[in-house]
Every structure is written in C-alpha cells, then in structure tokens.
Design a protein around this motif. Structure first.
Motif, PDB file in Angstrom:
ATOM      1  N   PRO A  27       0.827  -1.212   0.000  1.00 47.25           N
ATOM      2  CA  PRO A  27       0.000   0.000   0.000  1.00 47.25           C
ATOM      3  C   PRO A  27       0.859   1.258   0.000  1.00 47.25           C
ATOM      4  CG  PRO A  27      -0.051  -1.067   2.152  1.00 47.25           C
ATOM      5  CD  PRO A  27       0.647  -2.015   1.226  1.00 47.25           C
ATOM      6  N   VAL A  38      -0.605   3.574   4.942  1.00 45.57           N
ATOM      7  CA  VAL A  38      -1.267   2.789   5.982  1.00 45.57           C
ATOM      8  C   VAL A  38      -1.677   3.761   7.078  1.00 45.57           C
ATOM      9  CG1 VAL A  38      -1.039   0.980   7.730  1.00 45.57           C
ATOM     10  CG2 VAL A  38       0.007   0.668   5.483  1.00 45.57           C
ATOM     11  N   ASN A  43      -4.979   0.429   8.274  1.00 43.38           N
ATOM     12  CA  ASN A  43      -5.702   0.113   7.049  1.00 43.38           C
ATOM     13  C   ASN A  43      -4.891   0.523   5.822  1.00 43.38           C
ATOM     14  OD1 ASN A  43      -8.101  -0.839   8.371  1.00 43.38           O
ATOM     15  ND2 ASN A  43      -8.594   1.292   8.829  1.00 43.38           N
ATOM     16  N   PRO A  44      -4.881  -0.308   4.755  1.00 43.80           N
ATOM     17  CA  PRO A  44      -4.083  -0.006   3.570  1.00 43.80           C
ATOM     18  C   PRO A  44      -4.843   0.853   2.558  1.00 43.80           C
ATOM     19  CG  PRO A  44      -5.038  -2.185   3.345  1.00 43.80           C
ATOM     20  CD  PRO A  44      -5.495  -1.652   4.693  1.00 43.80           C
ATOM     21  N   ARG A 104       4.699   4.587  11.156  1.00 40.99           N
ATOM     22  CA  ARG A 104       3.295   4.194  11.244  1.00 40.99           C
ATOM     23  C   ARG A 104       3.166   2.831  11.893  1.00 40.99           C
ATOM     24  NH1 ARG A 104      -0.813   7.760   8.817  1.00 40.99           N
ATOM     25  NH2 ARG A 104       0.456   9.389   7.856  1.00 40.99           N
ATOM     26  N   GLN A 119       0.282  -2.664   9.114  1.00 38.19           N
ATOM     27  CA  GLN A 119      -1.041  -2.969   8.585  1.00 38.19           C
ATOM     28  C   GLN A 119      -1.705  -4.046   9.424  1.00 38.19           C
ATOM     29  OE1 GLN A 119      -1.025  -4.106   4.476  1.00 38.19           O
ATOM     30  NE2 GLN A 119      -3.127  -4.852   4.533  1.00 38.19           N
TER      31      GLN A 119
END
Length: 214
Positions: A38, A41, A45-46, A159, A162
């Motif tokens: 992705p 993130v 969530n991707p 971050r 995921q």
C-alpha cells in the motif's frame, strides 16, 4: 470554508467499485501481490494511490470503465493525483489522530460522532482520514495541544503496521506423550536392556527415578 485538496486514494471498497468486482476480490489482489504494498497505511488500514491502482487496468481481464472512473473522481471534491507515495501529505486515521492528541481511539471516535472534532477530509472503505493540517488547525481553535514528538514521528513516516487479514494460522497440536511404561528392574548383567529402556522413557518426555535394590 474552502474544500481541502485531498490526494486520490483508494481502499479495498473503492478499488472494488472502480473495477466492478467484489471487495473480496480486491483483498485477494492484495494477498497475491497484484496490488503490491500500500502507498499509505493509516490506523492499520491499507490505501493505494489512484495512479498505482490504474496500473492494473487492462491486465488479466481487469478493466476500469470511464463511467466508474468519473464516479470515483467526483466522490472526492478537491481531489488531485499524486505520482508517488513520497509526495503524499501527512494523512491520519483515527489511531494517528489519537496519537497526536494524546488520547485513545475511542475518544476520537466519540468526538467525531458528537461533531466535537474536525470533519474527516476523506472517508475510504468506511474509515475516516484527516490531513495533519486539518487536525492541527482544529486543535488550535479548540485549545488542544498536539504532541510534537508524535507529529514528528508521523511526518517521518513512522506508522503502525497494517492490520492482519484473514484467518490466523492454525496452531499445530502438540503430539501426545505415550502412556507411562511400567517400572522395571534390571540386574547388573542387563546393562544394555536398562540403557534401552531408559532411552525410550526419556525420549517420550518422561522422567525417571533409579532406585538400587539389593
């Protein structure tokens, strides 16, 4: 108030709608590597850039119609294309907003539902996303302090990973130990038999107690 300029991003629901497939199909593309990593993130969530997703168009029967593309573009007022993930502005999900405000995710969710926090700049796959500038401006107006170290971490690209998808790997059952063998006695002349018996018992995870007899 002017509409914030938001990069064109897509979660699984938006990708599925763009290609006219089920959301499970988009998730499968993620698992089999078709979508690749992705571009963003947020809250685990991707999300992918529009340019990244459109690379799939015309391959292996995947097709984006002009009508579906127009519908997607119209769903993000003020949207614009970003060529590479490194050019993305700092975008926060509920988890990251909680980090910079020094509260928990539940507090952010409650404030959002009570309209006690800035409206999300974008909602993808039913998850809200904010520009960092939006959160910072809103916090300033409400007299909330932002945690500078958390802001710096997010701006540096740190971050949470995921969220895992799919079923958890099944835990292999541990082999059962064989039943405990009956105690045996050996004479001094039965050395080999005693060693064989002792090796078998220990290999099954049992312990032994040796008591000499006269």
């Amino acid at each position: 108030m002017a509409v914030a300029r938001i990069p064109y991003l897509l979660g699984h629901a938006e990708i599925a709608e763009l290609f006219g497939v089920k959301p499970q199909t988009s998730a499968k593309w993620r698992v089999d590597g078709t979508l690749g990593q992705p571009d963003l993130v947020a809250s685990g969530n991707p999300y992918w850039l529009l340019n990244t997703v459109l690379r799939l168009d015309g391959h292996a029967g995947r097709q984006v119609t002009e009508q579906r593309l127009k519908h997607y573009l119209a769903s993000i007022p003020g949207g614009y294309r970003v060529a590479h993930r490194e050019l993305l502005p700092t975008i926060l999900g509920t988890q990251e907003v909680a980090q910079v405000l020094g509260v928990d995710k539940q507090t952010v969710s409650r404030r959002r539902h009570r309209r006690q926090i800035a409206e999300a700049d974008l909602v993808l796959s039913r998850s809200p996303l904010w520009l960092l500038d939006t959160v910072a401006t809103d916090a300033h107006e409400r007299g909330w302090a932002l945690l500078a170290e958390e802001v710096e971490r997010l701006e540096a690209g740190e971050r949470a990973p995921q969220k895992p998808r799919g079923r958890k790997a099944a835990v292999e059952p541990q082999p059962r130990k064989k039943s405990l063998p009956a105690a045996q006695s050996f004479t001094s002349s039965e050395h080999d038999e005693a060693v064989a018996f002792l090796s078998e018992v220990l290999s099954e995870g049992h312990s032994t107690v040796i008591r000499p007899k006269r």
